[in-house]
Scaffold this motif. Structure first.
Motif, PDB file in Angstrom:
ATOM      1  N   MET A   1       0.836  -1.210   0.000  1.00 44.72           N
ATOM      2  CA  MET A   1       0.000   0.000   0.000  1.00 44.72           C
ATOM      3  C   MET A   1       0.867   1.254   0.000  1.00 44.72           C
ATOM      4  N   HIS A   2       1.818   1.315  -0.919  1.00 43.99           N
ATOM      5  CA  HIS A   2       2.680   2.487  -0.946  1.00 43.99           C
ATOM      6  C   HIS A   2       2.328   3.430  -2.093  1.00 43.99           C
ATOM      7  N   HIS A   4       0.423   6.218  -3.822  1.00 36.49           N
ATOM      8  CA  HIS A   4      -0.391   7.355  -3.416  1.00 36.49           C
ATOM      9  C   HIS A   4      -1.763   7.296  -4.085  1.00 36.49           C
ATOM     10  N   LEU A   7      -4.041   4.844  -2.354  1.00 41.07           N
ATOM     11  CA  LEU A   7      -4.490   5.418  -1.082  1.00 41.07           C
ATOM     12  C   LEU A   7      -5.519   6.532  -1.310  1.00 41.07           C
ATOM     13  N   LEU A   8      -5.311   7.312  -2.351  1.00 43.49           N
ATOM     14  CA  LEU A   8      -6.272   8.370  -2.690  1.00 43.49           C
ATOM     15  C   LEU A   8      -7.636   7.779  -3.016  1.00 43.49           C
ATOM     16  N   THR A  10      -8.761   4.786  -2.141  1.00 45.34           N
ATOM     17  CA  THR A  10      -9.310   4.139  -0.939  1.00 45.34           C
ATOM     18  C   THR A  10      -9.934   5.181  -0.007  1.00 45.34           C
ATOM     19  N   PHE A  11      -9.204   6.273   0.198  1.00 41.08           N
ATOM     20  CA  PHE A  11      -9.698   7.341   1.071  1.00 41.08           C
ATOM     21  C   PHE A  11     -11.001   7.927   0.519  1.00 41.08           C
ATOM     22  N   PHE A  14     -14.002   5.494   1.088  1.00 42.13           N
ATOM     23  CA  PHE A  14     -14.562   5.433   2.440  1.00 42.13           C
ATOM     24  C   PHE A  14     -15.334   6.711   2.803  1.00 42.13           C
ATOM     25  N   VAL A  15     -14.755   7.850   2.478  1.00 42.34           N
ATOM     26  CA  VAL A  15     -15.419   9.115   2.828  1.00 42.34           C
ATOM     27  C   VAL A  15     -16.730   9.255   2.047  1.00 42.34           C
ATOM     28  N   LEU A  17     -18.551   6.832   0.862  1.00 47.31           N
ATOM     29  CA  LEU A  17     -19.483   5.824   1.376  1.00 47.31           C
ATOM     30  C   LEU A  17     -20.224   6.354   2.603  1.00 47.31           C
ATOM     31  N   VAL A  18     -19.478   6.894   3.558  1.00 46.43           N
ATOM     32  CA  VAL A  18     -20.107   7.364   4.802  1.00 46.43           C
ATOM     33  C   VAL A  18     -20.979   8.591   4.532  1.00 46.43           C
ATOM     34  N   PHE A  19     -20.493   9.529   3.733  1.00 45.61           N
ATOM     35  CA  PHE A  19     -21.304  10.714   3.420  1.00 45.61           C
ATOM     36  C   PHE A  19     -22.589  10.324   2.698  1.00 45.61           C
TER      37      PHE A  19
END
Lengths: 57, 140
Positions: A1-2, A4, A7-8, A10-11, A14-15, A17-19
């Motif tokens: 998971m190196h 960027h 990770l962008l 994935t981030f 998740f954000v 999904l919750v919103f």
């Protein structure tokens, strides 16, 4: 998971999904809103990254 | 004579939730992400939150993010705010601390990403608590 980019993504996932879960009630609206949010996050990340490419560290 | 229709304002059942239950609901929702929604019968939403938020927090730890300490210093005031945000995830934070995770490796390429995952997971869980409260009092 190196990576960027991974990770962008994935981030953003998740954000978004919750919103989407909190901001909309019906599953159809949640999928639509979450997709739009995620696309917005990714587009903003790529555009800002491209703009910052010219700046030295 | 005119016919007059009278409407009575009857509170919805959700609005009659006693304050003590609301406090318990908020505490449960904070301690275990999604627990408040599960309590209120929103099972799908609760289960998704129960999986997504701890997973986001775990990814933050896995990519060398740091669990910030509660220390007030004028040199670095944001550290304390980051610590409050980290605690927003509830029991997961204390479990991770107890198990020795979250030391953070500042030289790692993914250090800042890890911090962003940890902090945002905590803050999102606080939004989830507010959403559970709003649902319980009938605002949603």
């Amino acid at each position: 998971m190196h990576s960027h980019f991974v990770l962008l993504v994935t981030f953003a996932f998740f954000v978004s999904l919750v919103f989407a879960l909190l901001g909309r009630d019906s599953p159809r609206e949640q999928v639509r809103f979450g997709g739009l949010l995620m696309a917005g996050f990714l587009a903003a990340g790529i555009v800002l990254g491209w703009l910052m490419y010219g700046f030295p560290l | 004579m005119k016919n007059v229709i009278h409407y009575a304002v009857v509170p919805a059942p959700a609005e009659q939730t006693p304050p003590s239950s609301l406090v318990l609901l908020c505490l449960a929702s904070w301690a275990i992400p999604g627990a408040g929604h599960l309590w209120l019968g929103r099972k799908v939403k609760g289960l998704i939150l129960l999986v997504a938020l701890p997973l986001m927090f775990a990814i933050g730890l896995a990519v060398q993010g740091r669990l910030f300490p509660f220390e007030l210093s004028w040199a670095d005031p944001l550290v304390c705010l980051a610590a409050f945000a980290d605690v927003g995830i509830g029991v997961v934070y204390f479990a991770a601390s107890a198990l020795g995770y979250g030391a953070g490796e500042v030289r790692a390429v993914t250090y800042e990403y890890g911090n962003a995952f940890l902090i945002v997971a905590g803050l999102l869980n606080l939004l989830v608590v507010i959403d559970a409260y709003d649902t319980a009092v009938g605002r949603k």
